[in-house]
Scaffold this active site. Structure first.
Site, mmCIF file in Angstrom:
data_model
loop_
_atom_site.group_PDB
_atom_site.id
_atom_site.type_symbol
_atom_site.label_atom_id
_atom_site.label_comp_id
_atom_site.label_asym_id
_atom_site.label_seq_id
_atom_site.Cartn_x
_atom_site.Cartn_y
_atom_site.Cartn_z
ATOM 1 N N SER A 88 11.717 70.122 28.231
ATOM 2 C CA SER A 88 10.764 69.563 27.464
ATOM 3 C C SER A 88 10.251 68.569 26.530
ATOM 4 C CB SER A 88 11.095 70.572 26.049
ATOM 5 O OG SER A 88 9.629 70.401 24.760
ATOM 6 N N TYR A 102 16.529 71.937 19.097
ATOM 7 C CA TYR A 102 16.461 72.798 20.256
ATOM 8 C C TYR A 102 15.939 71.325 21.098
ATOM 9 C CZ TYR A 102 11.942 73.893 22.643
ATOM 10 O OH TYR A 102 11.508 74.108 23.476
#
Length: 249
Positions: free
Chosen positions: A136, A149
């Site tokens: 990501s 995350y």
């Protein structure tokens, strides 16, 4: 048996599902994995002789190895592994605890490692293959509420780049996929504006095009990735101020 075969983890929804459907339209056989056996069975029913269900919890190392062995035996070949399984849990400083970190490390990082350990030996033995690790843009630098995350995605970025040196020697193509905001069940939970939000079908098209390229990193939307990379090239004194202004945090 002669059709190109891709193994996609996280294939039941979001980017994984959209990519599976895009690749099937181009003649690929998809071996799809996700935790939900019911969702996998439904996809297999919807796409007969194109999608084959291999339910899997990627945090189970032994199950990952068994799944890859089954795919190779039942499908006759495995050309590409797209490791897209992952999840997100926000971290609010007022409620800081270790559980979100442990959960995301197990799913986002160790889940990929388990799948790599399952698929890499066969590719090395054949001296060919293709691996795409889905990370990501959150892995580029610290972002509000993304301590867990973003940390796992930063680890994936570093790990995939490191592995490329070794896999190159065996003719195994390695790519890192860093999406921005894509409309998925995970991003639907976000309570903040998401710049350059993409629909899954558009993201899958960009993803698939990137897989056919020689680029190490596949990003989409590219403008958002470029902005974040430029932000992370700035001194922290500027970075923190600009991110606070952009996120309201």
């Amino acid at each position: 048996m002669s059709a190109r075969c891709v193994w996609i983890t996280g294939a039941s929804s979001g980017i994984g599902l959209a990519l599976a459907e895009r690749m099937m339209r181009d003649g690929w056989t998809v071996a799809g994995s996700a935790r939900s056996a019911e969702a996998m069975a439904e996809l297999e029913k919807r796409h007969p002789e194109k999608f084959f269900a291999y339910p899997l919890d990627v945090t189970d190392e032994a199950a990952a190895k068994e799944t890859v062995a089954r795919i190779r035996e039942e499908r006759g070949r495995l050309d590409l592994a797209v490791l897209a399984a992952g999840t997100h849990l926000p971290v609010e400083i007022e409620e800081l605890e270790t559980k979100p970190f442990r959960t995301l490390l197990e799913v986002n990082l160790m889940g990929v490692v388990n799948c790599l350990a399952a698929v890499v030996p066969g590719f090395i033995s054949a001296r060919k293959g293709h691996i795409a690790v889905v990370s990501s843009v959150a892995g580029y630098g610290g972002l509000p509420t993304a301590a867990a995350y973003g940390g796992t995605k930063a680890a994936l970025n570093n790990m995939t780049a490191a592995l490329k040196f070794d896999l190159d020697r065996y003719g195994v193509k390695t790519q890192l996929v860093c999406p921005g905001f894509v409309r998925t069940p995970l991003t639907d939970r976000n309570p903040f504006p998401m710049p350059f939000l993409m629909e899954p079908e558009d993201a899958a098209e960009a993803f698939y095009k990137g897989l056919q390229s020689d680029r190490f990193e596949i990003t989409f939307p590219r403008r958002f990735a470029i902005i974040l990379k430029l932000l992370n090239a700035l001194p922290y004194s500027l970075y923190f101020g600009l991110v606070k202004r952009g996120t309201g945090k």
